[in-house]
Design a protein around this motif. Structure first.
Motif, PDB file in Angstrom:
ATOM      1  N   THR A 183     -54.873  -2.292  24.413  1.00 46.87           N
ATOM      2  CA  THR A 183     -54.055  -1.794  25.524  1.00 46.87           C
ATOM      3  C   THR A 183     -53.546  -2.980  26.328  1.00 46.87           C
ATOM      4  N   PHE A 184     -52.236  -3.008  26.555  1.00 41.14           N
ATOM      5  CA  PHE A 184     -51.621  -4.012  27.414  1.00 41.14           C
ATOM      6  C   PHE A 184     -50.955  -3.303  28.589  1.00 41.14           C
ATOM      7  N   VAL A 185     -51.101  -3.844  29.780  1.00 39.58           N
ATOM      8  CA  VAL A 185     -50.363  -3.365  30.948  1.00 39.58           C
ATOM      9  C   VAL A 185     -49.754  -4.572  31.640  1.00 39.58           C
ATOM     10  N   GLY A 186     -48.454  -4.520  31.886  1.00 43.58           N
ATOM     11  CA  GLY A 186     -47.787  -5.627  32.558  1.00 43.58           C
ATOM     12  C   GLY A 186     -46.313  -5.668  32.192  1.00 43.58           C
ATOM     13  N   PRO A 187     -45.502  -6.366  32.951  1.00 43.27           N
ATOM     14  CA  PRO A 187     -44.079  -6.481  32.626  1.00 43.27           C
ATOM     15  C   PRO A 187     -43.868  -7.105  31.247  1.00 43.27           C
ATOM     16  N   GLY A 188     -43.031  -6.475  30.441  1.00 47.00           N
ATOM     17  CA  GLY A 188     -42.637  -7.027  29.155  1.00 47.00           C
ATOM     18  C   GLY A 188     -43.644  -6.896  28.033  1.00 47.00           C
ATOM     19  N   VAL A 189     -44.757  -6.201  28.247  1.00 45.38           N
ATOM     20  CA  VAL A 189     -45.805  -6.206  27.216  1.00 45.38           C
ATOM     21  C   VAL A 189     -45.480  -5.321  26.018  1.00 45.38           C
ATOM     22  N   GLN A 190     -44.460  -4.472  26.127  1.00 42.07           N
ATOM     23  CA  GLN A 190     -44.150  -3.617  24.977  1.00 42.07           C
ATOM     24  C   GLN A 190     -43.824  -4.433  23.728  1.00 42.07           C
ATOM     25  N   GLU A 191     -43.319  -5.653  23.908  1.00 36.57           N
ATOM     26  CA  GLU A 191     -42.978  -6.475  22.757  1.00 36.57           C
ATOM     27  C   GLU A 191     -44.211  -7.101  22.093  1.00 36.57           C
ATOM     28  N   LEU A 192     -45.376  -6.941  22.695  1.00 33.14           N
ATOM     29  CA  LEU A 192     -46.616  -7.388  22.070  1.00 33.14           C
ATOM     30  C   LEU A 192     -47.228  -6.316  21.168  1.00 33.14           C
ATOM     31  N   LEU A 193     -46.709  -5.096  21.254  1.00 32.95           N
ATOM     32  CA  LEU A 193     -47.403  -3.977  20.632  1.00 32.95           C
ATOM     33  C   LEU A 193     -47.371  -4.018  19.110  1.00 32.95           C
ATOM     34  N   TYR A 194     -46.272  -4.469  18.529  1.00 36.55           N
ATOM     35  CA  TYR A 194     -46.209  -4.457  17.067  1.00 36.55           C
ATOM     36  C   TYR A 194     -47.258  -5.384  16.463  1.00 36.55           C
ATOM     37  N   SER A 195     -47.471  -6.536  17.077  1.00 33.43           N
ATOM     38  CA  SER A 195     -48.493  -7.445  16.552  1.00 33.43           C
ATOM     39  C   SER A 195     -49.860  -6.776  16.587  1.00 33.43           C
ATOM     40  N   ALA A 196     -50.137  -6.024  17.637  1.00 33.55           N
ATOM     41  CA  ALA A 196     -51.413  -5.307  17.725  1.00 33.55           C
ATOM     42  C   ALA A 196     -51.509  -4.225  16.661  1.00 33.55           C
ATOM     43  N   THR A 197     -50.406  -3.544  16.420  1.00 29.55           N
ATOM     44  CA  THR A 197     -50.386  -2.492  15.407  1.00 29.55           C
ATOM     45  C   THR A 197     -50.622  -3.079  14.017  1.00 29.55           C
ATOM     46  N   VAL A 198     -50.004  -4.218  13.740  1.00 33.43           N
ATOM     47  CA  VAL A 198     -50.208  -4.886  12.448  1.00 33.43           C
ATOM     48  C   VAL A 198     -51.672  -5.280  12.270  1.00 33.43           C
ATOM     49  N   LEU A 199     -52.294  -5.784  13.325  1.00 37.27           N
ATOM     50  CA  LEU A 199     -53.698  -6.176  13.238  1.00 37.27           C
ATOM     51  C   LEU A 199     -54.585  -4.995  12.841  1.00 37.27           C
ATOM     52  N   ILE A 200     -54.335  -3.846  13.463  1.00 35.63           N
ATOM     53  CA  ILE A 200     -55.162  -2.677  13.175  1.00 35.63           C
ATOM     54  C   ILE A 200     -54.883  -2.147  11.773  1.00 35.63           C
ATOM     55  N   ALA A 201     -53.606  -2.049  11.412  1.00 31.86           N
ATOM     56  CA  ALA A 201     -53.252  -1.496  10.096  1.00 31.86           C
ATOM     57  C   ALA A 201     -53.694  -2.413   8.958  1.00 31.86           C
ATOM     58  N   SER A 202     -53.662  -3.714   9.180  1.00 31.55           N
ATOM     59  CA  SER A 202     -54.037  -4.653   8.119  1.00 31.55           C
ATOM     60  C   SER A 202     -55.537  -4.903   8.065  1.00 31.55           C
ATOM     61  N   GLU A 203     -56.240  -4.517   9.137  1.00 32.63           N
ATOM     62  CA  GLU A 203     -57.691  -4.734   9.224  1.00 32.63           C
ATOM     63  C   GLU A 203     -58.051  -6.201   8.997  1.00 32.63           C
ATOM     64  N   ALA A 204     -57.233  -7.060   9.593  1.00 33.51           N
ATOM     65  CA  ALA A 204     -57.479  -8.501   9.476  1.00 33.51           C
ATOM     66  C   ALA A 204     -58.749  -8.881  10.232  1.00 33.51           C
ATOM     67  N   PRO A 205     -59.629  -9.691   9.634  1.00 32.64           N
ATOM     68  CA  PRO A 205     -60.830 -10.133  10.343  1.00 32.64           C
ATOM     69  C   PRO A 205     -60.465 -10.935  11.590  1.00 32.64           C
ATOM     70  N   VAL A 206     -61.230 -10.739  12.644  1.00 32.85           N
ATOM     71  CA  VAL A 206     -60.952 -11.449  13.880  1.00 32.85           C
ATOM     72  C   VAL A 206     -60.953 -12.962  13.657  1.00 32.85           C
ATOM     73  N   GLU A 207     -61.832 -13.449  12.807  1.00 31.74           N
ATOM     74  CA  GLU A 207     -61.896 -14.890  12.568  1.00 31.74           C
ATOM     75  C   GLU A 207     -60.594 -15.439  11.994  1.00 31.74           C
ATOM     76  N   ARG A 208     -59.854 -14.606  11.243  1.00 29.75           N
ATOM     77  CA  ARG A 208     -58.580 -15.062  10.688  1.00 29.75           C
ATOM     78  C   ARG A 208     -57.542 -15.269  11.783  1.00 29.75           C
ATOM     79  N   LEU A 209     -57.711 -14.592  12.911  1.00 26.90           N
ATOM     80  CA  LEU A 209     -56.698 -14.651  13.966  1.00 26.90           C
ATOM     81  C   LEU A 209     -56.612 -16.026  14.624  1.00 26.90           C
ATOM     82  N   TRP A 210     -57.653 -16.848  14.474  1.00 24.83           N
ATOM     83  CA  TRP A 210     -57.578 -18.199  15.007  1.00 24.83           C
ATOM     84  C   TRP A 210     -56.454 -19.003  14.346  1.00 24.83           C
TER      85      TRP A 210
END
Length: 487
Positions: free
Chosen positions: A430-457
């Motif tokens: 969840t993001f709240v703040g001006p302009g954060v809607q453009e961050l949402l697709y990256s979050a959706t990709v993370l969930i759908a791809s089930e990428a390990p958190v360690e890979r995100l570094w």
């Protein structure tokens, strides 16, 4: 085929974004498809919901953002140019014409029958046409119901005589009421309160519960409520509307009776109190279903209570995820399923398979276009607790990110990420703040791809952008893990 009796592989009832995409995908699969529509092609989203509401909101949010940027404040002082905002809204709705949509249907080889369609037994659809005739459509393989929803009104005597606003009137109105009462606390309510307060109405929100956006993380509703109050909206929680009346005729103010509280006077009243399935006149009884109800489906969008698997319900009407983009997703899945079954091909219906509606339960994205913006996808903390998921909750103040400091002076925002403890993957954001809607697709990709958190570094955010919040979240999560502190 004759003018009164035609046979197709697929008959689609409803030409909103969902129905259009079902017809497109089944046609692309090599099937003959026809779509039935009683109003404008493009449906609620194009003409009375997503497009016009965002057109009304865009100048509002852009002005608010500009006021937070040094050097721009003086340039954007003063009221909005309401006629220009309405003209922009009208343009975005193509002046409530659908010629371009008709041209698109022709380009993808989908036929159109204009009129009110209803089921008339298995694989049968009867259409009462605009010209006063009747056309019977027979489907060889599938009928897809894509009729969406309508406003759900509370049971109030005399409500119809008051002529209340729904989302349709709120997005297409050509005057600014001096006083607008908004009943509800969900997405439509907060977006329209944001728009009309900025356009010049004195808005009073009447919320039966104790929070806005109650299905999202609590801080989202709290931050939106704070901003609405700062903008001048009168927010009243724990308030039930018990009666409405225009005492002096059709053009007189609305008298709104409240419990608790003294009556409220308003020039218009908007009911944003939820949605109901648009199935009351669909002929469901001819196939053994209850008229007016939601249409439960399996993960391939077949209606579960109809034998032989020929009836599909796609989009809002199945009550799985009531959003335009999710309806389009469902349409892509359903179209592929119908095409595969028609050809006798096996289905790839495992989790995240081409014929499985996994995102409906795992990764539904949503944006609320208010000030501040709210964007979320996947689980909330409450949902994780209710379903027994073991998650670590990582919060971060977006205003501390360099990109947010550049974006706006005094930036206020918050991010929350839920990480599955057992699998080490992101399951909610969840993001709240001006302009954060453009961050949402990256979050959706993370969930759908089930990428390990360690890979995100290894996913490096550009500097200085608000997307650096992902790096700060990872650092917070790592530091908590090292200290043994529960996230």
């Amino acid at each position: 085929m004759s003018d009164t009796s035609r046979v197709y592989d697929v008959v689609v009832i409803g030409a909103g974004p969902t129905g259009e995409n079902v017809a497109d995908r089944t046609s692309a699969a090599g099937l003959t498809s026809v779509i039935v529509e009683n109003e404008l092609l493009g449906g609620e989203c194009s003409f009375w919901a997503c497009e016009p509401s965002k057109a009304l909101l865009r100048p509002v949010v852009a002005r608010t953002d500009a006021r937070r940027v040094p050097g721009l404040r003086r340039a954007v002082e003063g009221p909005l140019d309401v006629p220009a905002v309405f003209a922009y809204r009208d343009k975005m709705c193509v002046y409530w014409t659908d010629d371009d949509q008709v041209d698109w249907l022709n380009s993808v080889s989908v036929d159109l029958v204009r009129g009110r369609g209803r089921l008339d037994g298995p694989r049968q659809v009867v259409v009462d046409t605009k010209e006063g005739g009747t056309v019977r459509l027979t489907a060889r393989h599938a009928v897809a119901v894509c009729t969406g929803t309508v406003t759900a009104f509370p049971d109030l005597p005399g409500l119809a005589e008051v002529r209340p606003w729904t989302n349709r009137e709120a997005t297409s109105a050509r005057h600014v009421p001096d006083r607008l009462a908004v009943v509800g606390g969900g997405v439509v309510a907060v977006e329209m309160a944001t728009a009309w307060q900025a356009l010049g109405s004195q808005v009073t929100m009447l919320v039966r519960g104790d929070a806005l956006l109650s299905r999202m993380e609590p801080f989202a509703g709290e931050m939106v409520a704070e901003a609405l109050r700062e903008a001048g909206v009168d927010l009243r929680f724990g308030t039930k509307v018990t009666g409405v009346v225009r005492e002096d005729g059709a053009d007189s103010p609305v008298r709104v009776s409240l419990a608790p509280g003294e009556p409220l006077a308003a020039d218009e009243i908007l009911f944003a109190t939820g949605r109901a399935p648009h199935t009351a006149e669909l002929g469901l009884e001819t196939v053994g279903l209850t008229p007016g109800g939601w249409l439960p489906v399996d993960d391939s969008y077949r209606v579960t209570e109809v034998a032989d698997g020929w009836l599909y319900a796609v989009g809002d009407v199945n009550h799985r995820a009531l959003m335009t983009h999710q309806g389009k997703y469902q349409a892509r899945i359903a179209g592929a399923v119908i095409g595969a079954r028609a050809k006798g091909e096996p289905l790839d219906d495992g989790r995240w398979g081409a014929h499985a509606a996994t995102a409906d339960s795992e990764a539904v994205p949503q944006v609320v276009f208010t000030d501040p913006d709210v964007a979320d996808v996947g689980l909330t903390t409450m949902e994780a607790e209710r379903t027994g998921r073991r998650v670590d909750v990582v919060d971060y103040d977006i205003g501390r990110v360099a990109g947010a400091v550049q974006y706006a002076e005094g930036y206020r925002g918050k991010a929350r990420v839920l990480i599955d403890r057992d699998r080490g993957t992101v399951v909610g954001v969840t993001f709240v703040g001006p302009g954060v809607q453009e961050l949402l697709y990256s979050a959706t990709v993370l969930i759908a791809s089930e990428a390990p958190v360690e890979r995100l570094w290894h996913a490096v955010p550009a500097f200085p952008t608000i997307s650096e919040v992902w790096l700060r979240i990872l650092e917070t999560y790592r530091d908590r893990d090292r200290s043994g502190e529960a996230a």
